[in-house]
Design an enzyme around this catalytic site. Structure first.
Site, PDB file in Angstrom:
ATOM      1  N   SER A 195       0.859  -1.179   0.000  1.00  0.00           N
ATOM      2  CA  SER A 195       0.000   0.000   0.000  1.00  0.00           C
ATOM      3  C   SER A 195       0.893   1.225   0.000  1.00  0.00           C
ATOM      4  CB  SER A 195      -0.905   0.016   1.237  1.00  0.00           C
ATOM      5  OG  SER A 195      -1.758   1.148   1.219  1.00  0.00           O
ATOM      6  N   ARG A 214      -0.557  -4.072  -6.832  1.00  0.00           N
ATOM      7  CA  ARG A 214      -1.751  -4.709  -6.254  1.00  0.00           C
ATOM      8  C   ARG A 214      -2.997  -3.998  -6.741  1.00  0.00           C
ATOM      9  NH1 ARG A 214      -5.188  -7.815  -4.907  1.00  0.00           N
ATOM     10  NH2 ARG A 214      -5.415  -8.904  -2.912  1.00  0.00           N
ATOM     11  N   THR A 220      -6.804   1.472   5.092  1.00  0.00           N
ATOM     12  CA  THR A 220      -6.350   0.626   6.196  1.00  0.00           C
ATOM     13  C   THR A 220      -7.187   0.858   7.446  1.00  0.00           C
ATOM     14  OG1 THR A 220      -4.095   0.651   5.312  1.00  0.00           O
ATOM     15  CG2 THR A 220      -4.367  -0.044   7.597  1.00  0.00           C
ATOM     16  N   CYS A 258      -0.805  -6.556 -17.177  1.00  0.00           N
ATOM     17  CA  CYS A 258      -0.142  -7.335 -16.123  1.00  0.00           C
ATOM     18  C   CYS A 258       1.144  -6.642 -15.696  1.00  0.00           C
ATOM     19  CB  CYS A 258       0.159  -8.742 -16.605  1.00  0.00           C
ATOM     20  SG  CYS A 258       1.115  -9.708 -15.405  1.00  0.00           S
ATOM     21  N   CYS A 276       4.050 -14.374 -11.318  1.00  0.00           N
ATOM     22  CA  CYS A 276       2.853 -13.738 -10.748  1.00  0.00           C
ATOM     23  C   CYS A 276       3.123 -13.138  -9.374  1.00  0.00           C
ATOM     24  CB  CYS A 276       1.734 -14.766 -10.649  1.00  0.00           C
ATOM     25  SG  CYS A 276       0.209 -14.125  -9.951  1.00  0.00           S
ATOM     26  N   CYS A 296      -1.437  -9.793  -7.907  1.00  0.00           N
ATOM     27  CA  CYS A 296      -2.133  -8.498  -7.888  1.00  0.00           C
ATOM     28  C   CYS A 296      -3.610  -8.638  -8.218  1.00  0.00           C
ATOM     29  CB  CYS A 296      -1.461  -7.511  -8.837  1.00  0.00           C
ATOM     30  SG  CYS A 296      -1.769  -7.834 -10.590  1.00  0.00           S
ATOM     31  N   CYS A 351      -5.414  -9.521 -13.678  1.00  0.00           N
ATOM     32  CA  CYS A 351      -5.854 -10.330 -14.813  1.00  0.00           C
ATOM     33  C   CYS A 351      -7.279 -10.829 -14.615  1.00  0.00           C
ATOM     34  CB  CYS A 351      -4.892 -11.495 -15.025  1.00  0.00           C
ATOM     35  SG  CYS A 351      -4.654 -12.550 -13.579  1.00  0.00           S
TER      36      CYS A 351
END
Length: 620
Positions: free
Chosen positions: A124, A369, A405, A563, A589, A592, A595
């Site tokens: 984050s 992310r 958060t 991606c 990968c 995140c 896709c």
């Protein structure tokens, strides 16, 4: 075994050596280092795996292999099972144990986390508003919470290609009293607080399946089997997963959780909510030249390099030890299939007002992310028989604040209160946490999100960013959400791409290796590791033909662009000259989920790999 492990309260630091999730397990699950090779750019790159390898059938297996796959799973009974050791999941676990300990009651709270360590999959910005933390752990300063850099300077600019024009700072983005943090480090600290209270926290174990009672209510979860090869056959290291049966199951998977998807369909949780809309957040952590470091600086921008039709923005946060978090967020409802969020991020860093900070510095890490942007109107029904959704898997991000958060933590706390009260009441039958939804509606979380509910969807207008900024300014400064209307999100993000023939392809500059970097070079900075010989966790529901005939033929293969880890490629098919084949590099990968969200054919289905696989983030 279960009663023995209850008494031991094994800490997460040794969870792989003595773990109730692996009956009779004594040593860590063997994990081979991911093989690597040099790409043409010289960046570290994992070997690729082809799409849809042939899976073993019953006739392919020996009798011993069939017996292994059909072994009965060991099951353990707990009071509350929490999926995901992020801020929401750990806050729920802490609140549950606080209440149980205060009442002198036995309560078994069990947290499973797919990352190799607590915090290793957390990414984050992040500027943390401590409101929920103050409620959960009032003496957090004395307990050493890693909130070391108060936010002291707020700046907002509009970027043109060469200039940065100061903008009025929206009131929701005022960061007085907030802290610039590494959320991964903060989450590790939360994990320590949870364990001290008696919570059982187990990293490296992935919840892969929802279990149901005969009446259809949620019974708990099962972790995935490990030690299965790409061919579907059990290897020498094979071990069956374990079932966790719980009175209450709380899903805290983060944005677009894979179990949440399944539960949403089964219980129709989204029937009364608008489509969730998402963004992809990309982030690097740098160590700056001390002469350019401004501790406490919070800098946001809109505008260049994005066009006026695409919702996007940047952040730069200076925190401790000359470290700087710099990132770019691109809404996934964009239309041009040639747009690359990663390359837009690299281009953004070349702006004179940003480059000046980074020159002479050193990049430390990279990650990406997906995040929820739908707001209040996109939050689904939060409860189902046997459990609830908490945190970002439900979608509590406050988009104008660029913070989620504090709301995620609060949602976990409110769900924990409802779960504790229901368990203490010893009611018969499946538990439905209706009190949790009521608690949310009466909380500051709901008030906060209702006030800004129209900001993000206001950007869906013919004037794009200009119309959105005008309405948002009016709404945040004067209206404050006190209007009788609620704007809609017009369509899911996967449906917004235009055909390749209808757009102007975007051309991106080559990375310079100093400020901007090749994608695979940055992927090597994520610490990503997967057991190489395992079935791909990125599955095509209808096979690769649809990707070729739909995604590639119509949109030019947008997976290659959106991606942020180089997972998807369209390569020349040597077996069929003149044609393409679709390849999935599952090793790359970084989890995140973009896709699964943006794929225009909705053919890609993200599932969990073996527990412990994926990125190993630091300072993120």
């Amino acid at each position: 075994m279960a009663s023995l492990m209850r008494s031991l309260r094994v800490p997460a630091s040794v969870a792989l050596r003595r773990n109730p999730l692996r009956m009779c397990q004594v040593i860590a699950i063997p994990r081979s280092l991911v093989s690597s090779a040099q790409s043409r750019s010289g960046a570290l790159r994992t070997f690729t795996s082809g799409v849809a390898p042939r899976q073993a059938t019953a006739s392919d297996l020996t009798e011993e292999q069939r017996e292994k796959l059909n072994e009965e799973r060991f099951a353990d009974e707990v009071d509350v099972c929490i999926i995901g050791a992020g801020p929401a999941g750990l806050s729920a676990a802490i609140r549950l144990m606080q209440r149980a300990n205060a009442d002198g009651k036995e309560l078994r709270v069990f947290v499973v986390e797919k990352g190799s360590e607590i915090g290793s999959h957390i990414l984050s910005g992040a500027v943390l508003e401590p409101r929920a933390l103050d409620e959960l752990i009032p003496d957090w300063k004395e307990k050493g919470a890693p909130l070391n850099t108060p936010a002291t300077k707020d700046r907002m600019v509009f970027l043109t290609e060469k200039h940065a024009i100061p903008l009025p700072h929206p009131p929701q983005m005022n960061n007085k009293g907030n802290y610039i943090v590494s959320l991964s480090n903060f989450t590790k600290w939360l994990g320590e607080q949870a364990e001290e209270l008696g919570v059982e926290v187990y990293p490296s174990f992935a919840a892969s399946e929802v279990l149901y009672n005969e009446d259809g209510s949620v019974k708990g979860i099962a972790t995935n089997d490990v030690g299965i090869g790409k061919d579907g056959k059990p290897k020498d290291s094979f071990e069956r997963g374990m079932e966790i049966h719980a009175k209450v199951t709380l899903l805290a998977e983060g944005c677009h959780g894979h179990l949440t998807k399944k539960l949403s369909k089964k219980f129709d949780l989204r029937k009364d909510s608008q489509p969730q809309t998402y963004a992809l957040g990309l982030k690097e952590v740098w160590e700056l030249d001390p002469a350019k470091f401004e501790p406490g600086l919070v800098l946001h921008s809109v505008g260049w390099p994005m066009d006026y039709k695409t919702y996007a923005g940047s952040f730069m946060y200076h925190f401790e030890d000359n470290k700087c978090a710099v990132g770019y967020v691109v809404a996934l409802d964009y239309q041009n299939p040639t747009l690359s969020p990663y390359k837009e991020f690299q281009r953004y860093k070349q702006h004179p007002s940003i480059r000046k900070y980074l020159e002479g510095g050193k990049i430390l890490s990279y990650g990406a992310r997906a995040l929820n942007e739908g707001g209040l109107q996109s939050i689904p029904k939060l409860v189902f028989p046997g459990g609830a959704l908490i945190g970002c898997t439900a979608g509590f991000l406050n988009v104008p604040k660029i913070k989620g958060t504090h709301t995620a933590m609060k949602s976990g706390m409110l769900a924990a209160d409802a779960a504790y009260d229901a368990i203490a009441a010893e009611a018969s039958g499946p538990i439905t946490l209706d009190a949790y939804e009521k608690n949310i509606q009466e909380s500051w979380v709901y008030k906060e999100l209702r006030e800004v509910r129209n900001v993000r969807p206001s950007f869906h207008n013919p004037l794009g960013i200009w119309g959105g900024m005008a309405y948002s300014g009016l709404d945040t400064l004067i209206l404050k959400g006190r209007v009788p209307w609620t704007f809609n999100h017009p369509s899911p993000d996967y449906s917004t791409l235009k055909p390749l023939k209808d757009v102007k392809p975007i051309e991106y500059p080559k990375p310079d290796g100093e400020i901007s970097f090749d994608l695979l070079e940055n992927v090597s900075r994520t610490g990503t590791n997967h057991e190489e010989n395992q079935p791909s966790h990125l599955r095509l529901q209808r096979g690769p033909t649809e990707q070729i005939e739909h995604n590639y033929a119509v949109y030019g293969g947008p997976e290659q662009k959106f991606c942020p880890a180089g997972v998807y490629e369209y390569l020349d098919d040597e077996a069929n000259p003149g044609k393409k084949r679709f390849q999935i590099n599952a090793q790359n990968c970084i989890h995140c989920k973009t896709c699964d969200i943006k794929d225009p054919s909705q053919n890609i289905d993200w599932n969990v790999p073996e527990g412990g696989g994926g990125p190993k983030y630091s300072y993120t």
